[in-house]
Design an enzyme around this catalytic site. Structure first.
Site, PDB file in Angstrom:
ATOM      1  N   GLN A 286       0.739  -1.217  -0.072  1.00 53.51           N
ATOM      2  CA  GLN A 286      -0.090   0.003  -0.009  1.00 53.51           C
ATOM      3  C   GLN A 286       0.730   1.366  -0.067  1.00 53.51           C
ATOM      4  O   GLN A 286       1.968   1.319   0.807  1.00 53.51           O
ATOM      5  CB  GLN A 286      -0.957  -0.031   1.119  1.00 53.51           C
ATOM      6  CG  GLN A 286      -2.006  -1.137   1.256  1.00 53.51           C
ATOM      7  CD  GLN A 286      -3.186  -0.856   0.150  1.00 53.51           C
ATOM      8  OE1 GLN A 286      -3.067   0.297  -0.235  1.00 53.51           O
ATOM      9  NE2 GLN A 286      -3.789  -1.743  -0.153  1.00 53.51           N
ATOM     10  N   TYR A 315      -6.037 -12.056  -3.871  1.00 52.85           N
ATOM     11  CA  TYR A 315      -5.263 -10.810  -4.414  1.00 52.85           C
ATOM     12  C   TYR A 315      -4.381 -10.336  -2.902  1.00 52.85           C
ATOM     13  O   TYR A 315      -4.372  -8.943  -2.850  1.00 52.85           O
ATOM     14  CB  TYR A 315      -5.959  -9.714  -5.116  1.00 52.85           C
ATOM     15  CG  TYR A 315      -7.031 -10.165  -6.119  1.00 52.85           C
ATOM     16  CD1 TYR A 315      -6.569 -10.506  -7.392  1.00 52.85           C
ATOM     17  CD2 TYR A 315      -8.334 -10.424  -5.585  1.00 52.85           C
ATOM     18  CE1 TYR A 315      -7.943 -10.749  -8.402  1.00 52.85           C
ATOM     19  CE2 TYR A 315      -9.200 -10.883  -6.327  1.00 52.85           C
ATOM     20  CZ  TYR A 315      -9.078 -11.155  -7.679  1.00 52.85           C
ATOM     21  OH  TYR A 315     -10.028 -11.539  -8.600  1.00 52.85           O
ATOM     22  N   GLU A 339      -2.049 -14.906  -4.483  1.00 54.40           N
ATOM     23  CA  GLU A 339      -1.777 -13.746  -5.132  1.00 54.40           C
ATOM     24  C   GLU A 339      -0.874 -14.319  -6.520  1.00 54.40           C
ATOM     25  O   GLU A 339      -0.244 -15.221  -6.607  1.00 54.40           O
ATOM     26  CB  GLU A 339      -0.442 -13.274  -4.180  1.00 54.40           C
ATOM     27  CG  GLU A 339       0.307 -12.178  -4.842  1.00 54.40           C
ATOM     28  CD  GLU A 339      -0.307 -11.068  -5.377  1.00 54.40           C
ATOM     29  OE1 GLU A 339       0.033 -10.517  -6.545  1.00 54.40           O
ATOM     30  OE2 GLU A 339      -1.393 -10.466  -4.827  1.00 54.40           O
ATOM     31  N   ASP A 404      -8.869  -8.113  -2.434  1.00 55.13           N
ATOM     32  CA  ASP A 404      -8.610  -6.703  -2.759  1.00 55.13           C
ATOM     33  C   ASP A 404      -7.982  -6.789  -4.073  1.00 55.13           C
ATOM     34  O   ASP A 404      -6.544  -6.583  -4.370  1.00 55.13           O
ATOM     35  CB  ASP A 404      -7.322  -6.453  -1.706  1.00 55.13           C
ATOM     36  CG  ASP A 404      -6.870  -4.720  -2.038  1.00 55.13           C
ATOM     37  OD1 ASP A 404      -7.469  -4.170  -2.771  1.00 55.13           O
ATOM     38  OD2 ASP A 404      -5.567  -4.706  -1.405  1.00 55.13           O
ATOM     39  N   CYS A 431      -9.984  -0.188  -5.363  1.00 51.59           N
ATOM     40  CA  CYS A 431      -9.444   1.058  -5.678  1.00 51.59           C
ATOM     41  C   CYS A 431     -10.119   1.814  -6.934  1.00 51.59           C
ATOM     42  O   CYS A 431      -9.548   2.744  -7.207  1.00 51.59           O
ATOM     43  CB  CYS A 431      -7.836   0.986  -6.040  1.00 51.59           C
ATOM     44  SG  CYS A 431      -7.521  -0.215  -7.561  1.00 51.59           S
TER      45      CYS A 431
END
Length: 473
Positions: A286, A315, A339, A404, A431
């Site tokens: 982040q 993710y 991931e 995410d 996002c």
């Protein structure tokens, strides 16, 4: 998941002679624009304005065949009271750059507005997307990150720069492949600006990625080398950087599998609470200095995992949420982290090597779900029972799921797989409000309920916003 940075698109078509229009700006639109119309009804997406302003707009993308036009504000005739008297970064201010005949760079497209106004615009965008794409009527306030700078500066712990033909770091204007040299970037943490990368001759590098831990640890500079680059010259040039300060340097040549470490370490150390990660130069973390601590607390709290439960972190990046979920489920529970990036999944595996209840899988989320729970394809006309029943593969069904995804969202296949797995709660961090709303709409049509939606201003002075949704069947 904070979005990746693909190569800039080709230059858009622009008129041979610059065209400027006087327009009254309408509502904000997703993507950092306001919407205006010409006298003939042509839609124009305008950047660097505020709703209601009367402005002069320079068209940057137009033509008789275009469905809509694009442009930048170059003069403000009637200003919104929340317009700043001075933009936070001159190279991103079209009122200044177009006077020289140059487009503004990206990276601070909301820098002309006060933070309160920026957050109101972002809230309007999220609300509109949720209403239009998910059929969800909600009111929300975009929350400031605790400890935010009053001007929204100095928050980025990661930065990405292009390199111009002269070897200077730079950034792209909106929708452009051009590189505009920059000397500093006020949105980054001071440790990145202190490197003074603009003084270096980086010819032969295509891209420069910089990371500086929020707690003041050693920063890392990573070079992506172009074909035919002279690594020996670049290595000597970077020695100027490392001679008088503590900084790590890595580089990857075209076609090279692993980056070389030229100075220091190949990763940066990140800490949240009692947890530590070694994040590789090309790994994901982040980018707001306060975001990891905030999200490490809020996302797992929203998931409300219990001791002995089975959690799924999709993710997962380097495992920011994996760590908190593992703490919540305890020694009798499990966490599966998925991931897709080889680099970032390796970071996660290192971080959890000593946690027997945590398993890190590398691969695309849909494929990992399919091979872990082969029966997760949604059954037509019926809804699967939820709970911790073992799947045919032997893996316990997840009780809680955190996802995410990147800007593209989870998408139809993953949403349908999660519906079929039927956990008791799903927490979706996004996002991009448009892809979030699209996916929430699909969950709702499958019978799921959106229990809450929150939004966080983790990208001040840009149009981006982070949104957190909680779903239950």
């Amino acid at each position: 998941m904070t979005p990746s940075h693909p190569p800039a698109p080709a230059e858009p078509a622009v008129p041979a002679v610059p065209v400027e229009l006087e327009l009254r700006l309408g509502p904000v639109a997703h993507g950092g624009h306001t919407v205006a119309r010409t006298g003939e009804g042509r839609v124009v997406f305008v950047r660097h304005g505020l709703p209601g302003e009367l402005v002069r707009v320079r068209l940057t993308d137009s033509g008789p065949e275009a469905r809509f036009w694009r442009g930048d504000v170059v003069a403000v005739l009637e200003a919104d009271p929340h317009r700043r008297t001075e933009h936070v970064w001159a190279p991103a201010d079209p009122l200044l750059t177009w006077r020289r005949g140059e487009p503004p760079v990206g990276g601070a497209e909301f820098g002309h507005a006060e933070l309160e106004a920026q957050r109101a615009l972002k809230a309007a965008v999220v609300t509109e997307q949720l209403t239009r794409l998910a059929g969800l009527e909600t009111e929300l306030v975009v929350e400031a990150v605790p400890g935010e700078d009053p001007q929204g500066l100095g928050w980025r712990t990661r930065a990405h720069f292009a390199v111009d033909p002269a070897g200077r770091i730079g950034m792209h204007p909106h929708r452009s492949a051009a590189v505009v040299p920059v000397d500093g970037f006020p949105l980054v943490v001071p440790a990145i600006d202190a490197l003074r990368l603009g003084r270096l001759d980086l010819r032969g590098a295509e891209r420069v990625d910089v990371a500086a831990p929020a707690d003041g640890g050693t920063p890392l500079v990573h070079l992506s080398l172009a074909a035919g680059a002279d690594p020996h010259r670049l290595r000597r040039e970077l020695a100027r950087l490392t001679a008088d300060q503590d900084v790590s340097v890595t580089a990857r040549a075209e076609g090279q599998r692993e980056p070389e470490t030229w100075a220091g370490r190949p990763s940066v150390a990140e800490h949240v609470g009692p947890h530590r990660w070694e994040v590789s130069a090309e790994g994901f973390w982040q980018i707001h200095r306060a975001a990891p601590a905030l999200l490490h607390r809020e996302v797992p709290a929203a998931a409300a995992a219990r001791p002995g439960e089975h959690a799924l972190d999709l993710y997962a990046g380097a495992g920011l949420f994996t760590a908190a979920l593992a703490d919540a489920v305890g020694e009798t529970g499990t966490v599966l982290a998925v991931e897709g990036s080889p680099v970032t999944s390796a970071d996660a595996r290192r971080a959890f090597a000593g946690r027997p209840g945590v398993r890190v899988e590398r691969g695309s989320v849909d494929k990992v779900l399919a091979r872990t729970w082969p029966q997760a394809a949604p059954a037509r006309g019926r809804r699967p029972a939820r709970g911790g029943r073992p799947a045919r593969s032997g893996a316990a069904r997840p009780d809680v799921v955190v996802l995410d995804p990147p800007r593209a969202g989870a998408g139809r296949t993953v949403v349908d797989q999660l519906v079929a797995l039927a956990p008791r709660r799903i927490v979706y961090l996004a996002c991009d409000p448009a892809t979030l709303a699209r996916d929430l709409g699909r969950f709702r049509r499958a019978g799921w309920h959106v229990r809450s939606v929150r939004a966080f201003d983790m990208y001040p002075n840009t149009h981006h916003v982070e949104t957190l949704a909680v779903l239950e069947p």
